[in-house]
Write an enzyme that holds these catalytic residues in place. Structure first.
Site, short mmCIF file in Angstrom:
data_model
loop_
_atom_site.label_atom_id
_atom_site.label_comp_id
_atom_site.label_asym_id
_atom_site.label_seq_id
_atom_site.Cartn_x
_atom_site.Cartn_y
_atom_site.Cartn_z
N LYS A 85 -29.14 -54.18 -52.59
CA LYS A 85 -30.43 -55.28 -52.62
C LYS A 85 -30.03 -56.37 -51.46
O LYS A 85 -31.13 -56.85 -50.91
CB LYS A 85 -30.52 -56.05 -53.87
N GLU A 170 -18.22 -59.14 -62.03
CA GLU A 170 -17.15 -58.85 -61.29
C GLU A 170 -16.08 -59.86 -60.99
O GLU A 170 -16.44 -60.95 -61.55
CB GLU A 170 -17.79 -58.95 -59.63
N LYS A 185 -32.78 -59.81 -55.63
CA LYS A 185 -33.80 -58.77 -56.27
C LYS A 185 -35.17 -59.08 -56.40
O LYS A 185 -36.11 -58.03 -56.14
CB LYS A 185 -32.98 -58.58 -57.39
N1 LIG Z 1 -22.18 -51.23 -59.55
C1 LIG Z 1 -23.58 -51.33 -59.90
O1 LIG Z 1 -23.68 -51.04 -61.21
C2 LIG Z 1 -24.77 -51.41 -59.15
C3 LIG Z 1 -25.85 -51.45 -59.67
C4 LIG Z 1 -26.96 -51.50 -58.63
C5 LIG Z 1 -26.71 -51.67 -57.36
N2 LIG Z 1 -25.38 -51.61 -56.92
C6 LIG Z 1 -25.31 -51.91 -55.41
O2 LIG Z 1 -24.59 -50.75 -54.92
C7 LIG Z 1 -23.77 -51.24 -53.69
C8 LIG Z 1 -22.23 -50.83 -54.26
O3 LIG Z 1 -22.01 -51.46 -55.31
P1 LIG Z 1 -20.57 -51.35 -56.06
O4 LIG Z 1 -20.47 -51.86 -57.28
O5 LIG Z 1 -20.37 -49.65 -56.11
O6 LIG Z 1 -19.59 -51.72 -54.95
P2 LIG Z 1 -17.89 -51.23 -54.71
O7 LIG Z 1 -17.27 -50.87 -55.57
O8 LIG Z 1 -17.38 -52.37 -53.90
O9 LIG Z 1 -18.30 -49.91 -53.49
C9 LIG Z 1 -18.74 -50.04 -52.37
C10 LIG Z 1 -18.05 -48.80 -51.50
O10 LIG Z 1 -18.31 -48.98 -50.11
C11 LIG Z 1 -17.21 -48.96 -49.31
N3 LIG Z 1 -17.30 -49.79 -48.47
C12 LIG Z 1 -17.86 -51.20 -48.32
N4 LIG Z 1 -17.84 -51.72 -47.06
C13 LIG Z 1 -17.35 -50.82 -46.27
C14 LIG Z 1 -17.44 -50.84 -44.88
N5 LIG Z 1 -17.85 -51.85 -44.11
N6 LIG Z 1 -16.88 -49.83 -44.34
C15 LIG Z 1 -16.58 -48.58 -45.09
N7 LIG Z 1 -16.71 -48.60 -46.46
C16 LIG Z 1 -17.19 -49.79 -46.88
C17 LIG Z 1 -16.24 -49.24 -50.15
O11 LIG Z 1 -14.80 -48.70 -49.74
P3 LIG Z 1 -13.59 -48.95 -50.49
O12 LIG Z 1 -13.60 -48.19 -52.07
O13 LIG Z 1 -12.64 -47.93 -49.67
O14 LIG Z 1 -13.11 -50.18 -50.69
C18 LIG Z 1 -16.46 -48.60 -51.71
O15 LIG Z 1 -16.32 -47.27 -51.71
C19 LIG Z 1 -24.02 -52.75 -53.58
O16 LIG Z 1 -25.01 -52.58 -52.88
C20 LIG Z 1 -24.60 -53.11 -55.24
O17 LIG Z 1 -25.21 -54.04 -55.17
C21 LIG Z 1 -24.33 -51.43 -57.73
#
Ligand SMILES: NC(=O)c1ccc[n+]([C@@H]2O[C@H](COP(=O)([O-])OP(=O)(O)OC[C@H]3O[C@@H](n4cnc5c(N)ncnc54)[C@H](OP(=O)(O)O)[C@@H]3O)[C@@H](O)[C@H]2O)c1
Length: 403
Positions: A85, A170, A185
């Protein structure tokens, strides 16, 4: 996502989709990831972008470098599914245009209300998307916290710790409790009904941290609940919107959306009232929604959610100039002779009419709550400033979300 792709492989193959992960970009390439071969994992963006793939899923989070990578992929005519988002709120208009120009798809169902798949249908149906009002609870963390405060009477800080322990927040939940996540959002939701050019920072946004258990108990006495909402009204080339805690009456279905659940209400002349609720986030439901977007992207022609719909592009945004208010006055001690009637008269003399009032608690600290009739924000602010000068009371006002 990798796990869901693996678990549902047979089902996807049945639909002619043989999804293989050929490259995965991460920050820490030493960590093993379920469902992804180690040799496919890289932290080098040029290796990732140079791989031979038919579709990209972007779940990096944040604006950069995600915007650079997604733009690059769309320019090559390759479809992108994103759950991000922040990226869409900052650059959704540009990215949608880029996808259209290069004849490819940009789908983003999981970016807001990830477990309530309504964005895509809205974005593809110009008449259904002729929506004039949006009101919703789109941040599960804040909703969980306020539900716990209302239910158990615990302070916000305790409810936040509980949300973190249960995985609903978080470790750094600032964007959730300050309303930033919800504002982003809301921008995505507005884009989805064809309104571009609005930045999250332009929307009146308040967090939930100033609320106390007494506020939530007072709201219940008034026949409603304080909920962390987003609200927007679209009329005559202008969007009136706000994000933050608001008093929601019992008659409004959003008052019954509790804990980590999300809910959203759309209203419009053609669609009437639509209400959806369900899980807003969570790894499994988010991954399922992302994979459904993948299925759509590869099963249909180029598809961009909410291309420019009938010119419903508004740049002007403002907070609603008036409305009803739930006001809290906190006195150090009850000033002698300053009865409830005096306060009501003091406010009325300044154009703020109290509809109902309530003493929350007795003692030296004295909270007094009032629900006002409709009045402008300017008038309310001036009256509360005068009252502060006259009585030294601290004031706090919440918007009322009307049915
Ligand atoms: N979690 C939810 O329930 C949820 C729901 C709706 C939307 N979202 C959206 O989905 C996205 C991810 O959320 P998440 O909770 O899954 O976050 P997360 O656990 O931090 O996952 C992010 C992933 O992207 C990688 N990453 C981040 N920045 C990077 C960079 N600069 N270069 C290379 N790799 C990078 C991270 O690598 P590493 O693992 O090595 O750190 C990790 O694998 C966000 O935009 C969030 O708003 C999440």
């Amino acid at each position: 996502v990798a796990k869901v792709l693996g678990t549902h492989r047979t089902r996807l193959l049945g639909r002619g989709i043989d999804a293989q992960i050929v490259a995965a970009l991460v920050r820490d390439s030493t960590r093993q990831r379920d469902g992804v071969e180690r040799s496919r994992i890289t932290r080098d963006a040029s290796v990732f972008l140079g791989a031979d793939f038919d579709l990209a899923i972007e779940v990096l989070g944040g604006v950069e470098p995600a915007q650079r990578y997604v733009s690059d992929i769309l320019r090559r005519g390759i479809p992108v599914v994103t759950a991000n988002k922040s990226l869409l709120a900052a650059a959704g208009g540009e990215l949608r245009t880029l996808a259209q120009q290069h004849g490819t798809s940009l789908l983003c169902e999981a970016s807001a209300l990830a477990g309530v798949p309504i964005l895509g249908p809205l974005g593809r149906r110009p008449l259904a998307a002729g929506i004039e009002r949006i009101a919703g609870i789109v941040n599960g963390t804040s909703n969980f916290i306020l539900s716990r405060v209302a239910e158990a009477g615990v302070p916000i800080a305790d409810a936040l710790r509980e949300a973190q322990a249960l995985g609903f927040a978080e470790p750094n939940a600032s964007n959730d409790v300050l309303g930033v996540d919800a504002a982003e959002k809301l921008v995505v939701l507005l884009q989805q009904i064809g309104i571009r050019g609005i930045r999250a920072g332009q929307i009146e946004t308040r967090g939930i941290l100033e609320l106390s258990p007494a506020d939530l108990a007072a709201a219940r006495e008034f026949g409603g609940a304080i909920k962390p909402v987003v609200a927007a009204e679209i009329a005559a080339g202008r969007v009136e919107a706000f994000v933050g805690p608001a008093f929601v009456t019992e008659a409004n279905p959003l008052s019954r959306v509790t804990n980590e659940q999300n809910g959203i209400r759309f209203s419009g002349a053609l669609v009437g009232e639509l209400f959806y609720s369900g899980p807003g986030a969570g790894p499994d439901v988010t991954a399922a929604t992302i994979v459904d977007d993948v299925v759509e992207a590869v099963s249909s022609g180029p598809r961009v959610d909410a291309p420019d719909l009938d010119g419903r592009v508004h740049a002007a945004i403002a907070a609603p100039p008036s409305g009803r208010w739930l006001v809290r006055l906190r006195f150090e001690a009850q000033p002698a002779g300053r009865s409830v009637t005096h306060i009501v008269e003091f406010l009325a003399a300044r154009g703020v009419w109290v509809q109902r009032s309530l003493d929350a608690r007795a003692g030296s600290d004295r909270d007094w709550y009032a629900l006002t009739h409709e009045c402008s924000a300017t008038r309310l602010d001036a009256a509360l400033a005068d009252l502060h000068v006259a009585t030294k009371c601290e004031t706090y006002a919440l918007r009322v979300l009307e049915n």
